[in-house]
Design a protein around this motif. Structure first.
Motif, PDB file in Angstrom:
ATOM      1  N   PRO A   9       0.828  -1.188   0.000  1.00 25.06           N
ATOM      2  CA  PRO A   9       0.000   0.000   0.000  1.00 25.06           C
ATOM      3  C   PRO A   9       0.867   1.244   0.000  1.00 25.06           C
ATOM      4  CG  PRO A   9      -0.798  -1.598   1.577  1.00 25.06           C
ATOM      5  CD  PRO A   9       0.510  -2.095   1.071  1.00 25.06           C
ATOM      6  N   ALA A  10       0.313   2.328  -0.546  1.00 27.37           N
ATOM      7  CA  ALA A  10       1.067   3.558  -0.708  1.00 27.37           C
ATOM      8  C   ALA A  10       1.833   3.874   0.562  1.00 27.37           C
ATOM      9  CB  ALA A  10       0.128   4.677  -1.038  1.00 27.37           C
ATOM     10  N   PRO A  11       3.175   3.857   0.556  1.00 24.95           N
ATOM     11  CA  PRO A  11       3.977   4.007   1.773  1.00 24.95           C
ATOM     12  C   PRO A  11       4.110   5.454   2.204  1.00 24.95           C
ATOM     13  CG  PRO A  11       5.397   3.697  -0.104  1.00 24.95           C
ATOM     14  CD  PRO A  11       3.995   3.639  -0.620  1.00 24.95           C
ATOM     15  N   GLU A  12       4.413   5.616   3.484  1.00 31.89           N
ATOM     16  CA  GLU A  12       4.742   6.936   3.993  1.00 31.89           C
ATOM     17  C   GLU A  12       6.216   7.192   3.752  1.00 31.89           C
ATOM     18  OE1 GLU A  12       3.522   7.012   8.012  1.00 31.89           O
ATOM     19  OE2 GLU A  12       1.392   6.685   7.560  1.00 31.89           O
ATOM     20  N   ASN A  13       6.661   8.399   4.114  1.00 28.74           N
ATOM     21  CA  ASN A  13       8.046   8.776   3.803  1.00 28.74           C
ATOM     22  C   ASN A  13       9.060   7.814   4.394  1.00 28.74           C
ATOM     23  OD1 ASN A  13       7.161  10.966   2.386  1.00 28.74           O
ATOM     24  ND2 ASN A  13       7.281  12.375   4.138  1.00 28.74           N
ATOM     25  N   LYS A  14       8.805   7.369   5.623  1.00 31.47           N
ATOM     26  CA  LYS A  14       9.757   6.464   6.261  1.00 31.47           C
ATOM     27  C   LYS A  14       9.844   5.146   5.507  1.00 31.47           C
ATOM     28  CE  LYS A  14      10.825   4.241  10.660  1.00 31.47           C
ATOM     29  NZ  LYS A  14      10.411   4.049  12.080  1.00 31.47           N
ATOM     30  N   ALA A  15       8.694   4.642   5.081  1.00 28.55           N
ATOM     31  CA  ALA A  15       8.685   3.382   4.346  1.00 28.55           C
ATOM     32  C   ALA A  15       9.398   3.537   3.017  1.00 28.55           C
ATOM     33  CB  ALA A  15       7.246   2.916   4.128  1.00 28.55           C
ATOM     34  N   VAL A  16       9.221   4.702   2.397  1.00 30.14           N
ATOM     35  CA  VAL A  16       9.900   4.961   1.117  1.00 30.14           C
ATOM     36  C   VAL A  16      11.398   4.958   1.309  1.00 30.14           C
ATOM     37  CG1 VAL A  16      10.274   6.656  -0.705  1.00 30.14           C
ATOM     38  CG2 VAL A  16       7.965   6.225   0.147  1.00 30.14           C
ATOM     39  N   GLN A  17      11.866   5.599   2.384  1.00 27.43           N
ATOM     40  CA  GLN A  17      13.302   5.644   2.644  1.00 27.43           C
ATOM     41  C   GLN A  17      13.857   4.252   2.913  1.00 27.43           C
ATOM     42  OE1 GLN A  17      13.687   8.386   5.887  1.00 27.43           O
ATOM     43  NE2 GLN A  17      13.186  10.191   4.642  1.00 27.43           N
ATOM     44  N   GLU A  18      13.105   3.448   3.656  1.00 23.12           N
ATOM     45  CA  GLU A  18      13.562   2.091   3.934  1.00 23.12           C
ATOM     46  C   GLU A  18      13.627   1.274   2.655  1.00 23.12           C
ATOM     47  OE1 GLU A  18      10.868   0.566   6.772  1.00 23.12           O
ATOM     48  OE2 GLU A  18      11.748   1.632   8.482  1.00 23.12           O
ATOM     49  N   ALA A  19      12.659   1.481   1.768  1.00 24.27           N
ATOM     50  CA  ALA A  19      12.661   0.749   0.504  1.00 24.27           C
ATOM     51  C   ALA A  19      13.861   1.142  -0.351  1.00 24.27           C
ATOM     52  CB  ALA A  19      11.357   1.002  -0.260  1.00 24.27           C
ATOM     53  N   GLU A  20      14.187   2.426  -0.344  1.00 25.59           N
ATOM     54  CA  GLU A  20      15.320   2.894  -1.144  1.00 25.59           C
ATOM     55  C   GLU A  20      16.639   2.328  -0.638  1.00 25.59           C
ATOM     56  OE1 GLU A  20      15.445   4.559  -3.937  1.00 25.59           O
ATOM     57  OE2 GLU A  20      13.264   4.544  -4.028  1.00 25.59           O
ATOM     58  N   MET A  21      16.700   1.989   0.656  1.00 27.18           N
ATOM     59  CA  MET A  21      17.926   1.431   1.218  1.00 27.18           C
ATOM     60  C   MET A  21      18.119  -0.033   0.838  1.00 27.18           C
ATOM     61  SD  MET A  21      17.821   3.143   5.030  1.00 27.18           S
ATOM     62  CE  MET A  21      19.308   2.287   5.529  1.00 27.18           C
ATOM     63  N   GLN A  22      17.063  -0.692   0.385  1.00 27.82           N
ATOM     64  CA  GLN A  22      17.161  -2.088  -0.024  1.00 27.82           C
ATOM     65  C   GLN A  22      17.930  -2.202  -1.349  1.00 27.82           C
ATOM     66  OE1 GLN A  22      16.121  -4.846   1.574  1.00 27.82           O
ATOM     67  NE2 GLN A  22      15.457  -3.620   3.320  1.00 27.82           N
ATOM     68  N   PRO A  23      18.643  -3.296  -1.521  1.00 31.20           N
ATOM     69  CA  PRO A  23      19.329  -3.499  -2.808  1.00 31.20           C
ATOM     70  C   PRO A  23      18.308  -3.616  -3.933  1.00 31.20           C
ATOM     71  CG  PRO A  23      20.064  -5.078  -1.146  1.00 31.20           C
ATOM     72  CD  PRO A  23      18.859  -4.416  -0.597  1.00 31.20           C
ATOM     73  N   PRO A  24      18.699  -3.267  -5.151  1.00 32.39           N
ATOM     74  CA  PRO A  24      17.777  -3.410  -6.281  1.00 32.39           C
ATOM     75  C   PRO A  24      17.475  -4.882  -6.546  1.00 32.39           C
ATOM     76  CG  PRO A  24      19.970  -2.901  -7.073  1.00 32.39           C
ATOM     77  CD  PRO A  24      20.015  -2.751  -5.577  1.00 32.39           C
ATOM     78  N   TYR A  25      16.351  -5.140  -7.182  1.00 33.69           N
ATOM     79  CA  TYR A  25      15.969  -6.527  -7.471  1.00 33.69           C
ATOM     80  C   TYR A  25      17.008  -7.198  -8.363  1.00 33.69           C
ATOM     81  CZ  TYR A  25      13.048 -10.494  -8.767  1.00 33.69           C
ATOM     82  OH  TYR A  25      12.565 -11.762  -8.964  1.00 33.69           O
ATOM     83  N   SER A  26      17.572  -6.451  -9.312  1.00 32.76           N
ATOM     84  CA  SER A  26      18.607  -6.979 -10.203  1.00 32.76           C
ATOM     85  C   SER A  26      19.605  -5.874 -10.520  1.00 32.76           C
ATOM     86  CB  SER A  26      17.974  -7.500 -11.500  1.00 32.76           C
ATOM     87  OG  SER A  26      18.966  -7.891 -12.421  1.00 32.76           O
ATOM     88  N   ILE A  27      20.895  -6.203 -10.511  1.00 31.57           N
ATOM     89  CA  ILE A  27      21.919  -5.193 -10.795  1.00 31.57           C
ATOM     90  C   ILE A  27      22.183  -5.033 -12.287  1.00 31.57           C
ATOM     91  CG2 ILE A  27      23.075  -5.692  -8.605  1.00 31.57           C
ATOM     92  CD1 ILE A  27      25.312  -7.033 -10.333  1.00 31.57           C
ATOM     93  N   TYR A  28      21.593  -5.895 -13.104  1.00 31.56           N
ATOM     94  CA  TYR A  28      21.885  -5.847 -14.533  1.00 31.56           C
ATOM     95  C   TYR A  28      21.262  -4.614 -15.171  1.00 31.56           C
ATOM     96  CZ  TYR A  28      23.292 -10.660 -13.802  1.00 31.56           C
ATOM     97  OH  TYR A  28      23.910 -11.791 -13.336  1.00 31.56           O
ATOM     98  N   THR A  29      22.024  -4.000 -16.073  1.00 32.53           N
ATOM     99  CA  THR A  29      21.526  -2.842 -16.802  1.00 32.53           C
ATOM    100  C   THR A  29      20.499  -3.285 -17.843  1.00 32.53           C
ATOM    101  OG1 THR A  29      23.235  -2.993 -18.514  1.00 32.53           O
ATOM    102  CG2 THR A  29      23.770  -1.726 -16.520  1.00 32.53           C
TER     103      THR A  29
END
Length: 531
Positions: free
Chosen positions: A28-48
């Motif tokens: 569900p649409a995250p709040e700012n804190k959830a967005v920041q935590e998501a951004e700290m997670q590694p990407p699903y795939s590193i391939y370009t």
């Protein structure tokens, strides 16, 4: 406490994990804190994007070999029957056997790929395939032909399951439709290109040239794959950031690039290690697909999907006979008549990928979820069944009506162009149905996508084998019109099964998640008690 990455199997592959429901990121649409935590997670795939496109191209090319091998053989059946001095019915058994082994082989390769990685599974598949083609090119007896065709199918058939597994490795659910559509386009081009190549090679160079051609193509592909294609299995390399330890999992170009990046100190967040436990190797279990088939939602999906596949396979299997009897076409001309079918299938699988991604985003907006293409989506509370099945309904009915129309066009011996247009329509719509449900199965089992695809391939090939065996007697008994009317009506009458999946699928999925969580907790408690 160890943090579990999004949509990555973080435990060794076992029976429980194969049945694990999806659990990664549409939330569900995250709040700012959830967005920041998501951004700290590694990407699903590193391939370009460029690297992904190359991986998709190689997967599509690998998937091309199985239908190519099946269809290049067809125009040379009469000449082989004459050379080996056997009846056409015995030669048709080699076609049926090829289809059966094409369905059985992915059951082994799927589990192997989910345990040891995609690359070793590809290596084994193509080594068997190349050896079988060499044997077919040099054999001179029917028993040898029969056995080697089974071996050829066992080698090339594994690419079906591997294809879906690779796409699940590198793409999130929000973009998976587009990637899987592109990767599986090679599978659908085989029926169009195969008969033409087989007809030309057989007519001008002899039937042995067909198998030498396939040997050369398979060898070239294997060399390029070994050099350039990286390991993508998430249980081996995570999101691509973990260097594989086994030599068979390391591509030459990928290893050189990694060492150069390390020397130049170009490490970034995108290349931070993805947490993954020690891999536990074991012999692949081909029967693991049965664990997927017995689940309620998967059983319904697999059964109806096999009905759809068998319905259009009854057309392709008997098309050559109908064209020869009605229009008295030559072998090369019959091969050319498969082109509309192949083009329709290829366009369908490409267009359906974009349609699936569009509908996924639409359903997410309607349910107040935010799509995260970078890190992946949590499907635990997301109606993925609806997102994949919504666009299938009109495709089923148009495809079924085209099947019925094809039967009556053949019955009345109408102009050849009418039959070819109807085969194009059938391929365009029915292929999209099949692809959509295969995509849903991969979404339901993100930790074992190759095994899920193997279950799909097993059921569809066995049903298609049955369909191809009964369609000719049906046509002889009731005529082409009523035979294909029955085929089309079966597809229409059973279509409410998809509503059952849409309505009850999320509940069944949650029940499975709770059941497996309890079983896992019980197993861990027993392990602690035994220590």
């Amino acid at each position: 406490m160890e943090q579990r990455p999004v949509m990555v199997g973080s435990s060794p592959l076992d029976v429980k994990e194969v049945l694990q429901a999806p659990d990664a990121s549409v939330s569900p649409a995250p709040e700012n804190k959830a967005v920041q935590e998501a951004e700290m997670q590694p990407p699903y795939s590193i391939y370009t994007k460029r690297q992904k496109n190359f991986i998709v191209f190689m997967s599509a090319l690998g998937g091309f070999f199985s239908p190519l091998s099946a269809n290049t053989y067809l125009p040379s059946i009469p000449s082989l029957a004459t050379f080996l001095n056997v009846s056409p019915s015995l030669m048709n058994l080699t076609v049926t056997a090829f289809l059966i082994f094409q369905g059985l082989a992915p059951s082994f390769y799927g589990d192997l790929a989910d345990i040891m990685g995609r690359r070793p599974a590809y290596f084994i598949s193509f080594i068997i395939y190349i050896a079988a083609n060499i044997g077919l090119a040099t054999q001179s007896s029917y028993p040898a032909l029969f056995v080697l065709r089974c071996l050829q199918s066992s080698g090339s058939g594994g690419t079906y399951a591997l294809n879906s597994g690779v796409m699940a490795d590198i793409s999130t659910t929000a973009e998976r439709g587009r990637y899987m559509g592109a990767a599986q386009s090679g599978i659908m081009l085989g029926p169009a290109v195969g008969p033409i190549l087989g007809g030309l090679l057989g007519e001008y160079l002899g039937w042995r040239s067909i198998f030498w051609f396939l040997t050369i193509c398979g060898g070239v592909y294997l060399v390029v794959f070994a050099i350039a294609v990286p390991e993508t299995c998430r249980k081996v390399v995570g999101n691509g950031s973990i260097p594989p330890t086994a030599w068979w999992s390391r591509s030459v170009l990928n290893e050189v690039a990694r060492r150069r990046a390390a020397r130049n100190n170009k490490a970034s967040a995108a290349t931070e290690p993805w947490p993954i436990p020690t891999q536990r190797l074991r012999f692949p279990n081909p029967l693991k697909v049965l664990l997927i088939i017995k689940e309620k939602d998967c059983a319904v999906i697999l059964f109806y999907n096999s009905i759809i596949y068998a319905s259009w396979y009854t057309v392709t299997a008997d098309l050559a006979n109908l064209l020869g009897e009605i229009y008295h076409l030559k072998t090369v001309q019959i091969g050319l008549c498969y082109v509309p079918f192949g083009i329709g299938a290829a366009l369908s699988i490409l267009g359906n990928g974009y349609a699936q991604d569009w509908n996924y985003a639409r359903v997410a907006r309607a349910n107040g979820f935010t799509v995260d293409k970078k890190h992946g989506d949590d499907l635990a509370k997301f109606p993925i069944e609806r997102a994949r099945i919504d666009i299938v309904w009109p495709l089923i009915y148009v495809g079924a009506l085209a099947t019925i129309g094809f039967g009556w066009a053949a019955e009345t011996e109408t102009h050849l162009a009418v039959l070819l247009i109807l085969t194009f329509i059938m391929a365009l719509f029915l292929t999209a149905c099949y692809n959509s449900m295969n995509l849903l199965l991969v979404d339901l089992y993100p930790n074992s996508p190759s095994t899920a695809s193997a279950a799909n391939n097993l059921t569809r090939c066995l049903m298609a084998a049955g369909g191809s065996a009964v369609i000719e007697p049906m046509i002889r008994a009731m005529g082409a019109g009523w035979a294909y009317t029955l085929v089309g009506l079966v597809s229409i009458s059973l279509s409410p099964m998809l509503y059952v999946v849409t309505r009850y699928g999320p509940r069944w999925r949650e029940e499975r998640r709770v059941r497996l969580a309890k079983e896992k907790a019980k197993k861990e408690a027993e392990a602690v008690a035994n220590c």
